[in-house]
Design a protein around this motif. Structure first.
Motif, PDB file in Angstrom:
ATOM      1  N   GLU A 177     -10.137  -2.188  -3.840  1.00 56.51           N
ATOM      2  CA  GLU A 177      -8.993  -1.279  -3.780  1.00 56.51           C
ATOM      3  C   GLU A 177      -8.594  -0.797  -5.181  1.00 56.51           C
ATOM      4  O   GLU A 177      -8.983  -1.388  -6.192  1.00 56.51           O
TER       5      GLU A 177
ATOM      6  N   LEU B 227      -8.644  -7.752  -2.602  1.00 51.85           N
ATOM      7  CA  LEU B 227      -8.420  -6.333  -2.889  1.00 51.85           C
ATOM      8  C   LEU B 227      -9.348  -5.820  -3.973  1.00 51.85           C
ATOM      9  O   LEU B 227      -9.029  -4.833  -4.649  1.00 51.85           O
TER      10      LEU B 227
ATOM     11  N   ASP C 261      -2.951   3.725  -2.865  1.00 53.68           N
ATOM     12  CA  ASP C 261      -3.089   2.710  -3.906  1.00 53.68           C
ATOM     13  C   ASP C 261      -2.305   1.457  -3.511  1.00 53.68           C
ATOM     14  O   ASP C 261      -1.495   1.473  -2.577  1.00 53.68           O
ATOM     15  N   VAL C 262      -2.538   0.382  -4.250  1.00 56.91           N
ATOM     16  CA  VAL C 262      -1.856  -0.886  -3.987  1.00 56.91           C
ATOM     17  C   VAL C 262      -1.100  -1.307  -5.239  1.00 56.91           C
ATOM     18  O   VAL C 262      -1.626  -1.212  -6.355  1.00 56.91           O
TER      19      VAL C 262
ATOM     20  N   ARG D 136       0.857  -1.184   0.000  1.00 62.35           N
ATOM     21  CA  ARG D 136       0.000   0.000   0.000  1.00 62.35           C
ATOM     22  C   ARG D 136       0.891   1.232   0.000  1.00 62.35           C
ATOM     23  O   ARG D 136       1.682   1.436   0.924  1.00 62.35           O
TER      24      ARG D 136
END
Length: 249
Positions: free
Chosen positions: A189, A186, A116-117, A111
């Motif tokens: 995300e 996720l 954001d990832v 992260r």
């Protein structure tokens, strides 16, 4: 006069036109394939030179690399840096080899400071060290600064020879970003459309082993070109001999 005309007609009638036409068509195809491989050879040479220059360039922030990607620039193998913290307890494992040993490349979601990832290929672990519990000292804690090479996700399985991924068993045979995202939970995300192959770590004996990116793009186009041109030459000689014998007889 009549006999001479008749003989000329008979000779023309016996000429192997079909063989000549088939030979010319085949020669045109073989030479075209050879020329295509020569063009591919030049393209691959330029590509390898570009990659070599790129991987030795100064790293740029990941955000800058993504902006270049959005602008249409190729960022494959571009050195990048990004800061953030790894999401605890999440690893995805892609089958790999390193120095002749079978094992897994460990992909972990990071992260970033912006929320954001991005999935980071942290490196290689032996086949029997897939379970993070078998290498507890390999789990990063706290903020991290990652330096590595940008790698683009694959749009689909690269070949029918490659096995299907098995996310339920955390076994991947090709880098499927969508499947990794879903398996890591996720889905809600913002997962960046790029992987990062982490560079070498200060302690090379510690798992995972970083810096495992293999840049080995095959460049066999010269061999292919020689093969096509060689086949064209052989066809020309054999067809020429056949036509000569037909005319002689």
């Amino acid at each position: 006069m009549l006999n001479a005309q008749t003989a000329a007609k008979e000779k023309t009638k016996g000429f192997p036109w079909a063989l000549v036409v088939a030979t010319l068509v085949a020669l045109a195809i073989l030479v075209s394939l050879g020329n295509w491989q020569v063009r591919r050879l030049a393209w691959k040479g330029n590509l390898l030179a570009t990659i070599d220059q790129r991987i030795h360039s100064d790293p740029v922030p990941l955000a800058d690399a993504l902006a270049r990607k959005t602008a249409g620039e190729d960022i494959e193998y571009l050195p990048v840096t990004v800061g953030g913290s790894f999401i605890p307890g999440v690893e995805e494992h892609v089958l790999s080899t390193w120095n002749g040993a079978s094992g897994w490349n460990v992909y972990a979601p990071l992260r970033t400071g912006g929320g954001d990832v991005v999935f980071v290929n942290r490196g290689f672990v032996p086949y029997d060290r897939k379970d993070p519990a078998s290498r507890p000292d390999s789990q990063p804690q706290g903020p991290q600064q990652i330096s590595g090479l940008a790698r683009l996700p694959l749009a689909a399985k690269p070949s029918f020879l490659v096995p299907d991924n098995v996310p339920a068993k955390n076994e991947y045979y090709w880098k499927d970003l969508a499947a990794m995202t879903a398996a890591a939970g996720l889905g809600g995300e913002t997962v960046l459309p790029v992987f990062i192959d982490a560079g070498p770590y200060p302690d090379p004996a510690k798992l995972p082993i970083g810096g495992v990116t293999i840049i080995d793009l095959p460049n066999n186009h010269l061999q292919y070109a020689v093969t096509w041109y060689g086949l064209a030459a052989v066809l020309f000689v054999i067809s020429g001999l056949m036509i000569w014998r037909r005319l002689r007889n």
